[in-house]
Scaffold this active site. Structure first.
Site, PDB file in Angstrom:
ATOM      1  CG  HIS A 216     -33.963 -59.546  29.579  1.00  0.00           C
ATOM      2  ND1 HIS A 216     -33.036 -60.194  30.341  1.00  0.00           N
ATOM      3  CD2 HIS A 216     -33.244 -58.588  29.128  1.00  0.00           C
ATOM      4  CE1 HIS A 216     -31.681 -59.602  30.151  1.00  0.00           C
ATOM      5  NE2 HIS A 216     -31.917 -58.734  29.345  1.00  0.00           N
TER       6      HIS A 216
ATOM      7  CB  CYS B 111     -31.016 -61.027  27.001  1.00  0.00           C
ATOM      8  SG  CYS B 111     -29.362 -60.253  27.409  1.00  0.00           S
TER       9      CYS B 111
ATOM     10  CG  ASN C  93     -29.070 -57.197  31.238  1.00  0.00           C
ATOM     11  OD1 ASN C  93     -29.316 -58.458  31.184  1.00  0.00           O
ATOM     12  ND2 ASN C  93     -29.294 -56.330  30.011  1.00  0.00           N
TER      13      ASN C  93
HETATM   14  N1  ACO Z   1     -23.732 -41.963  33.785  1.00  0.00           N
HETATM   15  C1  ACO Z   1     -23.866 -40.434  33.277  1.00  0.00           C
HETATM   16  N2  ACO Z   1     -24.176 -40.295  31.905  1.00  0.00           N
HETATM   17  C2  ACO Z   1     -24.474 -41.237  30.921  1.00  0.00           C
HETATM   18  C3  ACO Z   1     -24.221 -42.575  31.379  1.00  0.00           C
HETATM   19  C4  ACO Z   1     -23.745 -42.963  32.884  1.00  0.00           C
HETATM   20  N3  ACO Z   1     -23.517 -44.100  32.904  1.00  0.00           N
HETATM   21  N4  ACO Z   1     -24.415 -43.241  30.296  1.00  0.00           N
HETATM   22  C5  ACO Z   1     -24.727 -42.450  29.093  1.00  0.00           C
HETATM   23  N5  ACO Z   1     -24.596 -41.028  29.946  1.00  0.00           N
HETATM   24  C6  ACO Z   1     -24.947 -39.727  29.146  1.00  0.00           C
HETATM   25  C7  ACO Z   1     -24.838 -40.012  27.648  1.00  0.00           C
HETATM   26  O1  ACO Z   1     -23.218 -39.733  27.292  1.00  0.00           O
HETATM   27  C8  ACO Z   1     -25.722 -38.879  27.089  1.00  0.00           C
HETATM   28  O2  ACO Z   1     -24.999 -37.518  27.362  1.00  0.00           O
HETATM   29  P1  ACO Z   1     -25.340 -36.416  26.377  1.00  0.00           P
HETATM   30  O3  ACO Z   1     -26.645 -36.072  26.244  1.00  0.00           O
HETATM   31  O4  ACO Z   1     -24.373 -35.158  26.906  1.00  0.00           O
HETATM   32  O5  ACO Z   1     -24.740 -37.071  25.091  1.00  0.00           O
HETATM   33  C9  ACO Z   1     -26.851 -39.166  28.183  1.00  0.00           C
HETATM   34  O6  ACO Z   1     -26.325 -39.698  29.358  1.00  0.00           O
HETATM   35  C10 ACO Z   1     -28.115 -39.563  27.510  1.00  0.00           C
HETATM   36  O7  ACO Z   1     -27.436 -40.959  27.089  1.00  0.00           O
HETATM   37  P2  ACO Z   1     -28.542 -41.904  26.436  1.00  0.00           P
HETATM   38  O8  ACO Z   1     -27.516 -42.997  25.588  1.00  0.00           O
HETATM   39  O9  ACO Z   1     -29.247 -41.122  25.407  1.00  0.00           O
HETATM   40  O10 ACO Z   1     -29.229 -42.588  27.357  1.00  0.00           O
HETATM   41  P3  ACO Z   1     -30.386 -43.316  27.602  1.00  0.00           P
HETATM   42  O11 ACO Z   1     -31.472 -42.725  28.268  1.00  0.00           O
HETATM   43  O12 ACO Z   1     -30.749 -43.975  26.258  1.00  0.00           O
HETATM   44  O13 ACO Z   1     -30.076 -44.551  28.463  1.00  0.00           O
HETATM   45  C11 ACO Z   1     -29.225 -46.826  28.306  1.00  0.00           C
HETATM   46  C12 ACO Z   1     -28.765 -45.425  28.122  1.00  0.00           C
HETATM   47  C13 ACO Z   1     -29.633 -46.993  29.784  1.00  0.00           C
HETATM   48  C14 ACO Z   1     -28.190 -47.593  27.710  1.00  0.00           C
HETATM   49  C15 ACO Z   1     -30.293 -47.412  27.506  1.00  0.00           C
HETATM   50  O14 ACO Z   1     -30.346 -46.769  26.168  1.00  0.00           O
HETATM   51  C16 ACO Z   1     -30.896 -48.723  27.473  1.00  0.00           C
HETATM   52  O15 ACO Z   1     -31.427 -49.356  28.405  1.00  0.00           O
HETATM   53  N6  ACO Z   1     -30.805 -49.482  26.246  1.00  0.00           N
HETATM   54  C17 ACO Z   1     -31.332 -50.617  26.247  1.00  0.00           C
HETATM   55  C18 ACO Z   1     -30.540 -51.713  26.869  1.00  0.00           C
HETATM   56  C19 ACO Z   1     -31.188 -53.266  26.750  1.00  0.00           C
HETATM   57  O16 ACO Z   1     -32.246 -53.303  26.552  1.00  0.00           O
HETATM   58  N7  ACO Z   1     -30.475 -54.340  26.904  1.00  0.00           N
HETATM   59  C20 ACO Z   1     -30.956 -55.505  26.627  1.00  0.00           C
HETATM   60  C21 ACO Z   1     -30.375 -56.529  25.599  1.00  0.00           C
HETATM   61  S1  ACO Z   1     -28.610 -56.501  26.004  1.00  0.00           S
HETATM   62  C22 ACO Z   1     -28.564 -57.636  27.310  1.00  0.00           C
HETATM   63  O17 ACO Z   1     -29.553 -57.872  27.858  1.00  0.00           O
HETATM   64  C23 ACO Z   1     -27.152 -58.464  27.503  1.00  0.00           C
END
Ligand code: ACO
Length: 337
Positions: free
Chosen positions: A263, A112, A293
């Protein structure tokens, strides 16, 4: 010698995949995706479209904006993590589609962060080779080709697209100035990487370490995997530090940045970085609500949209800010003329 972006272009596939449609495939819902990521929908390429096809459409638009034909290009650089094939380079397929002269064509993989990395290489090539006058630099990814549609934590994030820029000198070796129109001078670029974080965003198999086998297919190892929570924390911290460093070494305050083009991974990451830098919402370009993304192409697509919306008047300062697999990061400071 000043180096400029003298044309931008972008392309996203026609097919829209909404959050509601995704919720029919995996256990998720529109409310969760919107509030946790800011994404409403994303674009998905057809089976016939590979990354080079996305790059091709973006390239035509960038060439048109720069008022140049493919014959004027001296080098093609493609940033991608979803090449058409592991080899040859996607840049060679693009060269074939564009029907260019037999100019050099190569790919780079900075995930990215591909935009600031590729822009740095393009600038150095122009500075180091007087015969190189225009570089076509394209970022394109068909992320749907590496998306695990059974993994709700990642499949809701990704989308397909491409963004292209034409990079050139203020004047060529014959003393000709580039065409009129909006030009973005590349003022500074700051890059970084930390291979200790290599496992945090990864496609584990299909390379020399773990060649494709029935086991790797069975284990779903040919898909995008991410330690989302950890990446989130790192992204907020590193993008903030990277922005501060490039501003510091250019004697600028964040208040002097007219447009932040970050990004497009997660609206909460963007908001946290913007809050840290004290850059208000109306100075940030957002596309992830519509495209998700799109990996390498997220920044050049957002840049192209900002340029075409004519929001960017002359004399404005733009800061692009990237973070991705590697881990890699980078910032490019641009000034419109
Ligand atoms: N729908 C519903 N629930 C979900 C989903 C979904 N799609 N995905 C995860 N959950 C649930 C999980 O299972 C978890 O449930 P639990 O508490 O019962 O275990 C709950 O939601 C919270 O999950 P988290 O992983 O803590 O969610 P978070 O708020 O961290 O969001 C996410 C996840 C969106 C992936 C976030 O961590 C994120 O954006 N990370 C960084 C992404 C990034 O920066 N990427 C850039 C580099 S990669 C690239 O660009 C190609």
């Amino acid at each position: 010698m000043p180096i400029f972006i003298c044309g931008t272009g972008s392309y996203v596939p026609k097919k829209v995949l909404t959050n509601d449609e995704l919720s029919l495939r995996v256990d998720t819902n529109d409310e969760w995706i919107r509030t946790r990521t800011g994404i409403r929908e994303r674009r998905i390429a057809s089976e016939e479209e590979a990354s080079s096809d996305l790059c091709y459409h973006a390239s035509l638009r960038a060439l048109e904006a720069a008022r140049l034909g493919p014959e004027a290009i001296d080098l093609i650089l493609v940033a991608t993590i979803t090449p058409d094939t592991p080899f040859p380079a996607t840049a060679c397929y693009l060269q074939r589609c564009l029907n260019c002269r037999p100019i050099p064509a190569l790919d780079i993989n900075a995930a990215c962060s591909g935009f600031p990395y590729g822009l740095h290489l393009a600038r150095q090539c122009l500075l180091g080779d007087p015969h190189c006058r225009h570089i076509l630099f394209v970022c394109g990814d068909k992320m749907s080709s590496v998306t695990d549609w059974q993994d709700r934590s990642s499949c809701v994030l990704l989308g397909d697209g491409a963004g292209a820029v034409i990079v050139g000198r203020s004047e060529d070796s014959e003393g000709n100035s580039p065409p009129e129109g909006l030009r973005l001078q590349i003022s500074d670029i700051l890059l970084g990487a930390d291979g200790l974080g290599a496992d945090q965003i990864i496609m584990p198999a299909g390379g020399s370490r773990r060649p494709a086998s029935p086991q790797t297919v069975e284990g779903r190892e040919h898909f995008f995997r991410m330690d989302g929570k950890r990446v989130f924390r790192e992204a907020v911290q590193v993008m903030g530090e990277c922005a501060e460093e490039i501003l510091r070494r250019n004697g600028l305050s964040s208040g002097e940045i007219d447009y932040l083009i970050p990004h497009q991974a997660n609206i909460r990451i963007i908001n946290a970085v913007a809050q840290h830098l004290q850059i208000p919402q109306d100075r940030i370009t957002i596309t992830l609500d519509r495209y998700g993304n799109t990996s390498t192409s997220a920044i050049p697509i957002a840049l192209d949209e900002a340029v075409r919306s004519e929001r960017i008047a002359r004399g404005k300062k733009l800061l692009t800010l990237a973070f991705g697999a590697g881990l890699t990061w980078g910032a490019a400071l641009l000034q419109s003329e």
